[in-house]
Scaffold this motif. Structure first.
Motif, PDB file in Angstrom:
ATOM      1  N   ASP A 160       0.830  -1.212   0.000  1.00  0.00           N
ATOM      2  CA  ASP A 160       0.000   0.000   0.000  1.00  0.00           C
ATOM      3  C   ASP A 160       0.859   1.254   0.000  1.00  0.00           C
ATOM      4  OD1 ASP A 160      -2.342  -1.447  -0.053  1.00  0.00           O
ATOM      5  OD2 ASP A 160      -2.589  -1.468   2.126  1.00  0.00           O
ATOM      6  N   ASP A 161       1.940   1.235   0.814  1.00  0.00           N
ATOM      7  CA  ASP A 161       2.857   2.375   0.820  1.00  0.00           C
ATOM      8  C   ASP A 161       3.535   2.539  -0.538  1.00  0.00           C
ATOM      9  OD1 ASP A 161       2.211   2.792   3.452  1.00  0.00           O
ATOM     10  OD2 ASP A 161       3.987   1.768   4.253  1.00  0.00           O
ATOM     11  N   PHE A 162       3.869   1.397  -1.150  1.00  0.00           N
ATOM     12  CA  PHE A 162       4.486   1.439  -2.474  1.00  0.00           C
ATOM     13  C   PHE A 162       3.519   2.003  -3.498  1.00  0.00           C
ATOM     14  CE2 PHE A 162       5.236  -0.582  -6.582  1.00  0.00           C
ATOM     15  CZ  PHE A 162       6.559  -0.247  -6.810  1.00  0.00           C
ATOM     16  N   TYR A 163       2.267   1.541  -3.474  1.00  0.00           N
ATOM     17  CA  TYR A 163       1.257   2.060  -4.405  1.00  0.00           C
ATOM     18  C   TYR A 163       1.049   3.556  -4.191  1.00  0.00           C
ATOM     19  CZ  TYR A 163       0.076  -2.876  -5.153  1.00  0.00           C
ATOM     20  OH  TYR A 163       0.125  -4.207  -5.452  1.00  0.00           O
ATOM     21  N   GLU A 164       0.952   3.959  -2.940  1.00  0.00           N
ATOM     22  CA  GLU A 164       0.739   5.379  -2.645  1.00  0.00           C
ATOM     23  C   GLU A 164       1.938   6.219  -3.092  1.00  0.00           C
ATOM     24  OE1 GLU A 164      -0.439   8.252   1.137  1.00  0.00           O
ATOM     25  OE2 GLU A 164      -0.060   6.109   1.436  1.00  0.00           O
ATOM     26  N   LYS A 165       3.129   5.700  -2.852  1.00  0.00           N
ATOM     27  CA  LYS A 165       4.343   6.432  -3.231  1.00  0.00           C
ATOM     28  C   LYS A 165       4.390   6.662  -4.732  1.00  0.00           C
ATOM     29  CE  LYS A 165       9.344   5.618  -3.459  1.00  0.00           C
ATOM     30  NZ  LYS A 165      10.426   4.668  -3.097  1.00  0.00           N
ATOM     31  N   TYR A 166       4.193   5.604  -5.530  1.00  0.00           N
ATOM     32  CA  TYR A 166       4.281   5.761  -6.978  1.00  0.00           C
ATOM     33  C   TYR A 166       3.036   6.424  -7.554  1.00  0.00           C
ATOM     34  CZ  TYR A 166       8.762   3.678  -7.985  1.00  0.00           C
ATOM     35  OH  TYR A 166      10.110   3.459  -8.079  1.00  0.00           O
ATOM     36  N   GLN A 222     -11.373  13.854   9.541  1.00  0.00           N
ATOM     37  CA  GLN A 222     -10.872  12.491   9.503  1.00  0.00           C
ATOM     38  C   GLN A 222     -11.703  11.653   8.543  1.00  0.00           C
ATOM     39  OE1 GLN A 222     -10.781  10.990  13.474  1.00  0.00           O
ATOM     40  NE2 GLN A 222      -8.988  12.203  14.065  1.00  0.00           N
ATOM     41  N   LYS A 223     -11.011  10.835   7.779  1.00  0.00           N
ATOM     42  CA  LYS A 223     -11.687   9.956   6.838  1.00  0.00           C
ATOM     43  C   LYS A 223     -12.036   8.647   7.521  1.00  0.00           C
ATOM     44  CE  LYS A 223      -9.364  11.850   2.767  1.00  0.00           C
ATOM     45  NZ  LYS A 223      -8.520  11.535   1.588  1.00  0.00           N
ATOM     46  N   SER A 224     -13.124   8.066   7.081  1.00  0.00           N
ATOM     47  CA  SER A 224     -13.547   6.797   7.637  1.00  0.00           C
ATOM     48  C   SER A 224     -12.697   5.660   7.076  1.00  0.00           C
ATOM     49  CB  SER A 224     -15.025   6.547   7.331  1.00  0.00           C
ATOM     50  OG  SER A 224     -15.222   6.447   5.929  1.00  0.00           O
ATOM     51  N   GLU A 225     -12.797   4.516   7.689  1.00  0.00           N
ATOM     52  CA  GLU A 225     -12.039   3.348   7.238  1.00  0.00           C
ATOM     53  C   GLU A 225     -12.456   2.942   5.830  1.00  0.00           C
ATOM     54  OE1 GLU A 225      -9.109   0.546   7.510  1.00  0.00           O
ATOM     55  OE2 GLU A 225      -9.603   2.109   8.974  1.00  0.00           O
ATOM     56  N   GLN A 226     -13.736   3.075   5.518  1.00  0.00           N
ATOM     57  CA  GLN A 226     -14.223   2.718   4.185  1.00  0.00           C
ATOM     58  C   GLN A 226     -13.641   3.652   3.120  1.00  0.00           C
ATOM     59  OE1 GLN A 226     -18.456   2.710   3.908  1.00  0.00           O
ATOM     60  NE2 GLN A 226     -18.509   1.865   1.844  1.00  0.00           N
ATOM     61  N   GLU A 227     -13.574   4.932   3.429  1.00  0.00           N
ATOM     62  CA  GLU A 227     -13.000   5.887   2.480  1.00  0.00           C
ATOM     63  C   GLU A 227     -11.508   5.621   2.273  1.00  0.00           C
ATOM     64  OE1 GLU A 227     -15.938   9.702   3.410  1.00  0.00           O
ATOM     65  OE2 GLU A 227     -13.907   9.613   4.234  1.00  0.00           O
ATOM     66  N   ARG A 252      -7.131   3.382  -1.175  1.00  0.00           N
ATOM     67  CA  ARG A 252      -6.049   2.405  -1.385  1.00  0.00           C
ATOM     68  C   ARG A 252      -6.332   1.540  -2.605  1.00  0.00           C
ATOM     69  NH1 ARG A 252      -5.997   2.142   4.468  1.00  0.00           N
ATOM     70  NH2 ARG A 252      -7.454   0.389   4.401  1.00  0.00           N
ATOM     71  N   LEU A 253      -7.578   1.119  -2.771  1.00  0.00           N
ATOM     72  CA  LEU A 253      -7.929   0.309  -3.943  1.00  0.00           C
ATOM     73  C   LEU A 253      -7.761   1.095  -5.238  1.00  0.00           C
ATOM     74  CD1 LEU A 253     -11.118  -1.554  -2.627  1.00  0.00           C
ATOM     75  CD2 LEU A 253      -8.846  -2.522  -3.003  1.00  0.00           C
ATOM     76  N   LYS A 254      -8.114   2.371  -5.197  1.00  0.00           N
ATOM     77  CA  LYS A 254      -7.958   3.219  -6.385  1.00  0.00           C
ATOM     78  C   LYS A 254      -6.487   3.337  -6.768  1.00  0.00           C
ATOM     79  CE  LYS A 254      -8.648   7.997  -7.895  1.00  0.00           C
ATOM     80  NZ  LYS A 254      -9.130   9.338  -7.491  1.00  0.00           N
TER      81      LYS A 254
END
Length: 510
Positions: free
Chosen positions: A180-186, A484-489, A494-496
């Motif tokens: 997830d960190d990798f996806y977010e980073k790139y 604050q964002k909810s867990e669902q958001e 992350r999926l996006k």
């Protein structure tokens, strides 16, 4: 570790020193009967320990360490067995004795410690049965001891595998967090690249528009129109028309002027057409230049994007290999620790008994070589509990429960039982002045697993905010719920990002 000498050891030394039945006949009858009664009680110890184990697992709803309340429930369910084998009548005493780290929980090692202490007491009773020459009960009790040792190996393996499964699950979560960190980073890299791409294209468009505007300003000046001149013949004809008009030849002048006007009109049209062609050619040339520059810029941006995708794929493969290598390392360490624990449970008890037998044999051989016969000391009659509980350094105990607790503390302090180090680290029970030696490699490298798992992140919703962040300068409560964002958001984001990066990885394969 201090040594204790009980009256049972005095009886044992007397039996060892004398090879006939005189020593046995001199023992108190109550002592012999109580040893036999204890042997009969411990014959069924494996089944009783199995019942205790089932109670531990039945009350272990959360699959974690057993708290005080659950331990009391287990003690109440098996109170009779605990009283018969450990001589403990209080659940609080039971918990206080076996909670070695005083953390309010019975961890995996402390649960196994319960059965190990029972096994040590069985071994003590078996030695006493051998000393009073009760060989049949001794063999039966030794069979029960080996059965309990086998059960303890299974118990510790179950608890160990539960910990290992939790560690593997935790590491899988860490792997997902790293991905997830990798996806977010790139994803952020690509977003920054897209923003820079738009900015560069916009700057190029503005620059081209400025160049086009400068060209139009330049072409709109009068000096540019003078660069296209009429033909010289037209100037000569205009001169001739003036001469004809001076000669007053009217008819010829009218015809000449008419032809001259037609020629001037055509020449004016030609000059205007040439000027337009010249302007259009300069504009077309500039547009071709701009188009070429834009194509070069787009090609350069595409090349940069391809380089970023290549770096993405390279880092992605490296990350997957790191996750796989750590996973294999965790499995290797866990498998090695499991095998070592099983081997230790199989051999250590028997090796200790062999060592004890060799010590007794050497003692007998040494005593037989002596010429001086030992003096027979007159023994006072005492009960079995007194014989195994009293010692020169033991505190003054009054009740049976106190004597039993003191005896269990001594067994725990001697650490003669098999330790499996399920939760406890290697070296935690070593002396302060212990110096590790290179040729004595100890430990199961579990600290490497702990180091790998130490990077586990906490859920942002589980982290309590700072008290200063909840109030402003005027000590008014700030509304944090809307920001604050909810867990669902968070999951959707992350999926996006994951889908975006996976699409980029698929593009690199085509």
């Amino acid at each position: 570790m201090y040594q204790t000498e009980t009256k049972s050891s005095l009886y044992a030394s007397k039996l060892i020193q004398q090879t006939n039945y005189s020593a046995l006949s001199s023992l108190p009858k109550t002592y012999i009967r109580q040893v036999q009664a204890e042997g009969e009680i411990f014959m069924a110890a494996p089944q009783k320990c199995a019942n205790i184990w089932k109670e531990f697992r039945r009350n272990d709803f959360t699959q974690v360490q057993i708290p005080y309340k659950t331990a009391i429930q287990v003690f109440d369910a098996c109170k009779e067995d605990f009283q018969m084998m450990l001589k403990i009548s209080s659940g609080k005493d039971f918990f206080d004795l076996f909670d070695q780290d005083n953390d309010g929980f019975l961890n995996e090692d402390e649960q196994i410690l319960v059965f190990s202490i029972i096994k040590e007491k069985m071994q003590q009773v078996a030695n006493l049965l051998l000393q009073i020459q009760q060989y049949v009960p001794f063999k039966q009790l030794m069979k029960a001891i080996r059965t309990l040792e086998q059960n303890i190996r299974e118990y510790q393996d179950i608890l160990r595998q539960k910990i290992y499964k939790a560690e593997v699950s935790t590491y899988k979560e860490i792997g997902l967090e790293k991905l997830d960190d990798f996806y977010e980073k790139y994803y952020n890299y690509f977003q920054q690249f897209e923003n820079q791409k738009k900015i560069k294209i916009q700057i190029q468009i503005q620059k081209q528009q400025e160049e086009m505007g400068q060209l139009e300003d330049k072409l709109s000046k009068n000096t540019e129109f003078l660069k296209v001149k009429p033909k010289r013949k037209l100037k000569d004809l205009q001169t001739q028309e003036k001469l004809v008009s001076l000669d007053e030849r009217v008819e010829e002048a009218m015809d000449f002027r008419r032809e001259l006007k037609n020629m001037e009109k055509k020449e004016q049209e030609r000059v205007a057409s040439e000027q337009e062609k010249r302007i259009e050619s300069q504009k077309d040339e500039l547009q071709r230049k701009h188009q070429k520059q834009m194509e070069q810029l787009k090609a350069k941006l595409i090349e940069q994007e391809h380089k970023l995708i290549i770096q993405l794929k390279k880092d992605y493969n490296v990350l997957l290999k790191q996750i796989g290598l750590h996973s294999n390392e965790i499995e290797r360490i866990q498998s090695s620790a499991t095998q070592n624990a099983i081997k230790k449970g199989e051999k250590e008890g028997e090796l200790k008994r062999m060592k004890e037998r060799a010590r007794i044999q050497n003692f007998i051989i040494g005593e037989t070589k002596r010429t001086m016969t030992p003096k027979i000391q007159q023994q006072n009659t005492s009960t079995y509990e007194e014989s195994i509980s009293q010692s020169p350094r033991s505190p003054a105990v009054v009740t049976k429960n106190d004597r039993a607790a003191h005896e269990i503390k001594l067994l725990i302090h001697k650490q003669n039982y098999t330790q499996f180090y399920i939760k406890k680290k290697y070296g935690a029970d070593l002396p302060v002045n212990y110096k590790p030696e290179p040729y004595k490699v100890q430990g199961d490298n579990h600290d490497r697993i702990e180091k790998i798992l130490s990077v586990k992140k906490k859920n942002p919703h589980d982290i309590l905010p700072s008290l200063t962040e909840l109030y402003d300068e005027n000590l008014k409560e700030q509304d944090k719920g809307s920001t604050q964002k909810s867990e669902q958001e968070l999951t959707q984001e992350r999926l996006k990002k994951k889908q975006f990066i996976l699409e980029k990885l698929e593009e690199s394969t085509h």
